[in-house]
Design an enzyme around this catalytic site. Structure first.
Site, mmCIF file in Angstrom:
data_model
loop_
_atom_site.group_PDB
_atom_site.id
_atom_site.type_symbol
_atom_site.label_atom_id
_atom_site.label_comp_id
_atom_site.label_asym_id
_atom_site.label_seq_id
_atom_site.Cartn_x
_atom_site.Cartn_y
_atom_site.Cartn_z
ATOM 1 N N ASP A 21 -35.208 -19.135 -64.204
ATOM 2 C CA ASP A 21 -33.814 -18.959 -63.808
ATOM 3 C C ASP A 21 -33.343 -17.536 -64.130
ATOM 4 O OD1 ASP A 21 -31.298 -20.260 -62.943
ATOM 5 O OD2 ASP A 21 -30.639 -19.798 -64.985
ATOM 6 N N GLU B 201 -36.356 -16.505 -60.038
ATOM 7 C CA GLU B 201 -35.135 -16.388 -59.243
ATOM 8 C C GLU B 201 -34.528 -15.007 -59.462
ATOM 9 O OE1 GLU B 201 -30.574 -18.166 -58.983
ATOM 10 O OE2 GLU B 201 -31.621 -17.953 -60.881
#
Ligand code: CA
Length: 579
Positions: free
Chosen positions: A264, A300
């Site tokens: 993330d 990401e």
């Protein structure tokens, strides 16, 4: 119970197909995935149930003998599950791990061979992107045993499982932050903190100065870095102690059998310091591979192509290909006519050049939407399906590990506030369907545009059927995911995108996509030669129309060297005779 009902629908579809389309005996297992033993005993039931008119769609007949190429690598088709909203197994309205296990038939039947689950660690939020404890499972989602069951059930089916690892920040309820906070609260005014008294001080970025991206530690005169939210303190990823914790976390989950990690917010890891981010990603990937050599990482980085390319220099396997995604991304701009169809190929070539020069072993990670984006069914108000279908095919025909957000395969809606983008998986209209989740708190009520899974299962022209066929073609021809892209300018134009996937190991392909509503007619003889460097004489014989994908009832034809592509359709040729 519901799983069996869905399987019955699949068998019914197959039965009707065999009546309407098949002139010779054929195996149906690859077409439908309906080889599961629970199904066959229910065929009489299927024959007697209510049925809408079933459309004849060429691809379901033409592609029926395609079989999956078994590959054990990172070029997958991955299903992203927002755990809270996918499938509820125990009636509390919250999606959970057992619910996912109960839907693995559905996921496998669609052809997915990897899962990305949004975070499953304990957390007070419904999305769980703020971790209280990296070594446990949130009780709302199940138990550690449930997670182990999920891993085993997936691995038995050849499905890999990627864990969502949130390392930029923790929850402020995390014991690390709580310990540091407690220490600073007790620190006498004017005293200097000492990490030998509290090692967790070094786990976060504390400061006596207030600055942008920092939140006050209430009750003290300290501040801490919290780029997203005051309840999500940023970890100090430069700290050796934190890196030691991360090694332990990786070892724990890889030891359980996790196949890789979705990372993330990697551009935030070390704020505004791209070089430090590359260094941290290198540490992370090497740490994972030192534990398990084939440990996979996908990051990401919600940013542009050049920044993504810089991050690939870390050696990370994959980074999500954000430039192609979303309502304003490359795919959307091509399918809505802002860009030419041929720009699809140019975009893939630019990405390939940029990423491969930074990491020759990169595995692209295309996707169209995710849990932070409005869903694709809302992008084109007038579309009755074909545009959304083609847009997704553009994503699924890119190389690499292609990701699909749950519910996109049935064209679920959801836009605006984040909760709406994470609506309950639309299994059926039955208000008593036990699998349906309640959805995130504060989600708006809104109607869906396309029917439920149960309805789309019965429809040969549904988005769901389209996804199954596109993924089946992707799984049949390894070059789609693994080859390198070469443009074919002689066939590409404003409406049509044509490219070769060069794959010496698995065989080259020529892919021709009509990205517009009007029929396209292409003279193929000699068309490939320029791009292929091969004399045109043998080209026509070398082309075999190996698979077709139709969004409507009109057939794709290839006769006497002329390819006719109805609006929004795709032809896949093998180039057997061309090296
Ligand atoms: Ca539940």
């Amino acid at each position: 119970m519901k799983i069996i009902n869905r399987a019955v629908n699949v068998i019914l579809l197959c039965t009707i197909l065999c009546i309407t389309g098949c002139s010779q005996s054929q195996k149906t297992d690859q077409t439908t995935g309906g080889e599961k033993p629970a199904v066959s005993s229910d065929s009489s039931n299927a024959a007697g149930s209510e049925e809408p008119a079933v459309s004849y769609v060429q691809m379901l007949d033409y592609n029926k003998d395609l079989t999956r190429a078994q590959k054990d690598d990172n070029y997958r088709t991955t299903y992203e599950i927002f755990v809270y909203s996918f499938c509820d197994s125990d009636g509390d309205g919250i999606g959970d791990l057992q619910g996912i296990v109960s839907e693995l038939d559905y996921i496998e039947d669609l052809g997915f061979d990897a899962l990305w689950l949004t975070p499953v660690h304990p957390s007070s939020t419904y999305h769980k992107y703020d971790v209280d404890d990296y070594y446990a499972i949130d009780p709302a989602f199940g138990t550690m045993e449930d997670y182990e069951t999920l891993l085993k059930e997936c691995h038995d089916r050849g499905i890999r499982v990627y864990m969502d690892l949130v390392l930029n920040h923790t929850s402020d309820d995390n014991a690390w932050f709580a310990a540091a906070s407690e220490y600073l609260h007790k620190l006498p005014s004017g005293s200097e903190p000492d990490t030998s008294d509290c090692k967790y001080l070094d786990y976060y970025n504390f400061s006596r100065e207030s600055s942008d991206g920092y939140a006050p530690l209430l009750g003290t005169d300290w501040y801490y870095e919290a780029r997203f939210w005051s309840e999500m303190p940023d970890l100090n990823l430069s700290s050796e102690a934190v890196r030691g914790e991360i090694r332990d976390i990786l070892a724990f989950w890889l030891g359980k059998g996790v196949d890789g990690f979705r990372l993330d917010a990697v551009t935030y890891y070390i704020y505004a310091d791209p070089d430090a981010n590359v260094e941290f990603l290198r540490f992370l990937t090497e740490a994972g591979r030192s534990i398990r050599p084939d440990c996979y990482f996908v990051g990401e980085a919600w940013t542009d192509r050049n920044t993504i390319a810089q991050l690939y220099a870390s050696g990370i396997d994959s980074l999500f290909d954000f430039p192609f995604s979303g309502n304003e991304g490359f795919i959307a701009n091509i399918i809505n006519g802002t860009y030419k169809a041929s720009d699809y190929v140019k975009g893939m070539l630019l990405a390939q050049e940029a990423y491969s020069s930074a990491n020759p072993d990169y595995v692209d990670a295309p996707f169209y939407t995710n849990h932070d984006m409005g869903r694709s069914a809302g992008y084109y108000a007038a579309d009755e399906g074909p545009v959304t279908k083609m847009a997704y095919a553009m994503s699924l025909f890119m190389t690499g590990n292609s990701f699909v957000y749950y519910g996109e395969e049935i064209g679920m809606k959801g836009a605006g506030k984040d909760e709406n983008k994470r609506a309950p998986m639309y299994w059926s209209d039955d208000p008593d369907d036990p699998d349906m989740c309640a959805g995130p708190p504060d989600m708006d009520e809104f109607p869906m545009k396309f029917p439920s899974v149960a309805e789309q299962m019965k429809d040969n022209l549904s988005l769901l059927t389209w996804f199954r066929e596109v993924i089946r073609v992707r799984n049949t021809f390894p070059a789609i995911a693994r080859g390198t892209t070469e443009g074919v300018d002689s066939l590409s134009d404003d409406n049509v995108a044509a490219f070769i996937r060069r794959d010496p190991e698995n065989g080259d392909l020529l892919i021709v996509m009509n990205l517009r509503a009007d029929t396209a007619v292409k003279e193929m003889t000699g068309a490939v030669s320029a791009a292929d460097g091969v004399d045109s004489a043998g080209i026509d014989r070398g082309l075999t129309l190996a698979a077709v994908l139709n969004t409507g009832e009109e057939d794709i034809t290839y006769e006497q060297g002329v390819l006719t592509l109805p609006g929004y359709s795709i032809a896949v040729f093998t180039l057997d005779n061309i090296q």
